[in-house]
Design an enzyme around this catalytic site. Structure first.
Site, PDB file in Angstrom:
ATOM      1  CG  ASP A 142      43.073  47.278  33.144  1.00  0.00           C
ATOM      2  OD1 ASP A 142      44.255  46.918  33.202  1.00  0.00           O
ATOM      3  OD2 ASP A 142      42.323  47.310  34.141  1.00  0.00           O
ATOM      4  CG  HIS A 184      45.546  45.116  36.046  1.00  0.00           C
ATOM      5  ND1 HIS A 184      44.520  45.971  35.725  1.00  0.00           N
ATOM      6  CD2 HIS A 184      45.578  45.061  37.407  1.00  0.00           C
ATOM      7  CE1 HIS A 184      43.952  46.421  36.842  1.00  0.00           C
ATOM      8  NE2 HIS A 184      44.571  45.883  37.874  1.00  0.00           N
ATOM      9  CG  ASN A 186      44.130  47.607  45.669  1.00  0.00           C
ATOM     10  OD1 ASN A 186      42.919  47.432  45.793  1.00  0.00           O
ATOM     11  ND2 ASN A 186      44.804  47.201  44.604  1.00  0.00           N
ATOM     12  CB  SER A 193      42.247  45.834  40.052  1.00  0.00           C
ATOM     13  OG  SER A 193      42.905  47.068  40.057  1.00  0.00           O
TER      14      SER A 193
END
Lengths: 77, 449
Positions: B197, B229, B324, B398
């Site tokens: 990530d 994130h 998404n 996520s």
């Protein structure tokens, strides 16, 4: 010039370095050889790409994707 | 450019610079079925050349087709193509056409030129929330917090009480309750969990004393998270058992954390970065790889399909976010993109506190391997964030993904299963939901007790 990922076939995993050498001879700028995964990252001039696909042990030549997250302030990530 | 071998366990290599391209994936979302332009998008297979593609269009009666190759640097001038029947984007292998019904059916039934799909062209909007939504969510969170202070629920399982609605308590986030992590005896001890990530806030006080191996695959950036994130995802999958001053939000609190920074501080990364991170995690024998990233591309990528398979063969299970790109409230269910649409990589959908599919959570993609495998809590998820903010509550597939990967680590510890067996265990033990499998797969992941 395009950034690419070359996927090496299962029967050439053990000789991935040799595959990388042949790719280099065919005009690819080899960046990394990921032996654990059987993929090779690098770049190639547009007019040499097709010759890479014909190299023994090459399963696929694919252009690089970019992955992008939303900004930190976004409520949906 | 130098050659770097990445086959040794301890090896890790900085990646030479790679060209960044402008992202056209995340950040935009398809509109509803009603919002089409009247034109159609024809998607071609990669194998055939442009000549074959244009020939296929012409065979269907679309005589006047412009190609982006006709313009300098492929910068197509839209005003010059208004009268054309269609425009062919040679780099993308995609054409946008204006077709009569007879031409359309000819295209759809054509076996020429490698036509993969003919789809209505959608109107796209930049992803945004309705005005005032943040305020209302904040108001609701405030009321929820007040209720909890005045009449604490003490972690009572809402489902067990006969309702299907979870909420954060003083002890646990709603996601840990819904996945039965709150009552699990497992900690992820002995399991290596890699989160690929934006890195991790290595100064976060909730992780003092933890086993953390961090490596950056972004040129010129350290593993330190500059986005948030990655820190949020690691918080959910590996956060502490008893954080001081707040509720428990993390799952595998005793797992060895592997931080692979494959997205830069702006949240962007390329295959080069990501493959290098996967190679590192697999070479380090991580049993679980958590990847809360994706590109909105329908077609399966051969490289990720093969990489997923080879990771499984090496004992590593890759778990990825479904994406998404749905906008269900206006009728667009979206689709699972790269890399989660690979058969060898798990795809995780997001559900909310009522165990309903999240508005943004992508549906199974008809390509082989493009299905949703499991679902995880992915709405209003509370977890760690960059200091000094320390915590944040955000939504997304996520956020569902690290719930699945954390539970996978607990199941790995409990059963000793890895790779394909661990995948089976995750789906076998998932709680079935009264929802279409194309949306939630086998259901909501459940921790071993």
């Amino acid at each position: 010039m395009a950034d690419i990922t070359v996927t090496v076939s299962d029967d050439h995993l053990a000789s991935i370095d040799e595959v990388a050498e042949v790719l280099r001879d065919n005009g690819m700028h080899v960046g990394q050889v990921h032996a654990a995964l059987g993929v090779i990252s690098g770049s190639v001039p547009d007019d040499r790409r097709q010759s890479l696909e014909a190299v023994d042990g090459v399963e696929a030549v694919e252009e690089e994707n970019t992955f992008q997250l939303p900004p930190p302030s976004s409520p949906i990530q | 450019m130098t050659l770097s071998r990445l086959n040794n366990r301890e090896n890790s290599v900085m990646i030479p610079g790679s060209s960044e391209s402008v992202d056209a994936g995340n950040g935009v979302t398809g509109a509803g079925a009603g919002e089409t332009t009247g034109r159609y998008v024809v998607v071609f297979a990669d194998e055939d050349g442009e000549a074959a593609h244009v020939a296929a269009l012409r065979a269907s009666g679309l005589a006047n087709v412009a190609s982006s190759n006709d313009f300098d640097a492929q910068a197509l001038d839209v005003t010059q193509t208004q009268d054309a029947d269609g425009v062919f984007f040679s780099e993308l292998g995609v054409a946008v056409v204006t077709a009569e019904p007879s031409q359309l059916s000819s295209l759809q039934s054509s076996d020429r030129g490698g036509i993969l799909a003919v789809e209505p062209e959608l109107v796209f909007h930049v992803l945004s929330q309705p005005r005032g939504r943040d305020y209302m969510l904040g108001y609701r969170d405030g009321v929820t917090d007040l209720c909890e202070r005045l009449a604490p629920s003490g972690g009572v399982d809402a489902a067990a009480a006969g309702t299907t609605s979870f909420q954060d308590t003083a002890q646990f986030t709603w996601g840990l309750q819904a996945t039965a992590v709150s009552t699990s005896s497992r900690s992820g001890r002995g399991v290596k969990l890699a989160v690929l990530d934006t890195g991790f806030d290595l100064n976060h006080p909730d992780f003092v004393g933890r086993s953390i191996t961090a490596q950056s695959f972004i040129p010129g950036e350290t593993p330190q998270d500059g986005h948030g994130h990655g820190t949020h995802c690691i918080g959910t999958s590996c956060g502490p058992k008893t954080p001081v001053g707040t509720r428990r939000y993390g799952i595998a609190y005793d797992a060895d954390i592997f931080v692979g920074k494959v997205l830069n501080n702006q949240g962007s990364g390329t295959d080069t970065n990501i493959l290098a991170g996967i190679n590192w995690a697999v070479a380090n024998r991580c049993q679980v790889l958590s990847m809360s990233l994706g590109a909105d591309v329908r077609q399966v990528s051969q490289r990720y399909e093969r990489v997923g398979r080879r990771a499984l063969a090496a004992g590593s299970l890759i778990i990825a976010a479904a994406g998404n790109n749905a906008h269900r409230s206006v009728g667009d269910p979206g689709f699972v993109g790269i890399p989660a649409n690979s058969q060898s990589i798990m795809a995780v959908a997001a559900v909310d506190e009522q165990l309903a599919v999240a508005n943004f959570s992508a549906r199974s993609n008809p390509v082989r391997g493009g299905q949703i495998d499991v679902a995880g809590p992915g709405v209003r998820v509370y977890s760690s964030w960059l200091m000094p903010q320390r915590y944040n509550r955000i939504s997304g597939t996520s956020m569902a993904t690290p719930h699945a990967s954390g539970v996978a680590a607990l199941l790995c510890e409990a059963t000793g299963n890895v790779a394909g067996q661990l995948w089976s265990t995750l789906t076998q033990q998932a709680q079935r939901l009264p929802l279409p499998s194309v949306d939630v797969g086998a259901g909501l992941v459940q921790a071993p007790q």
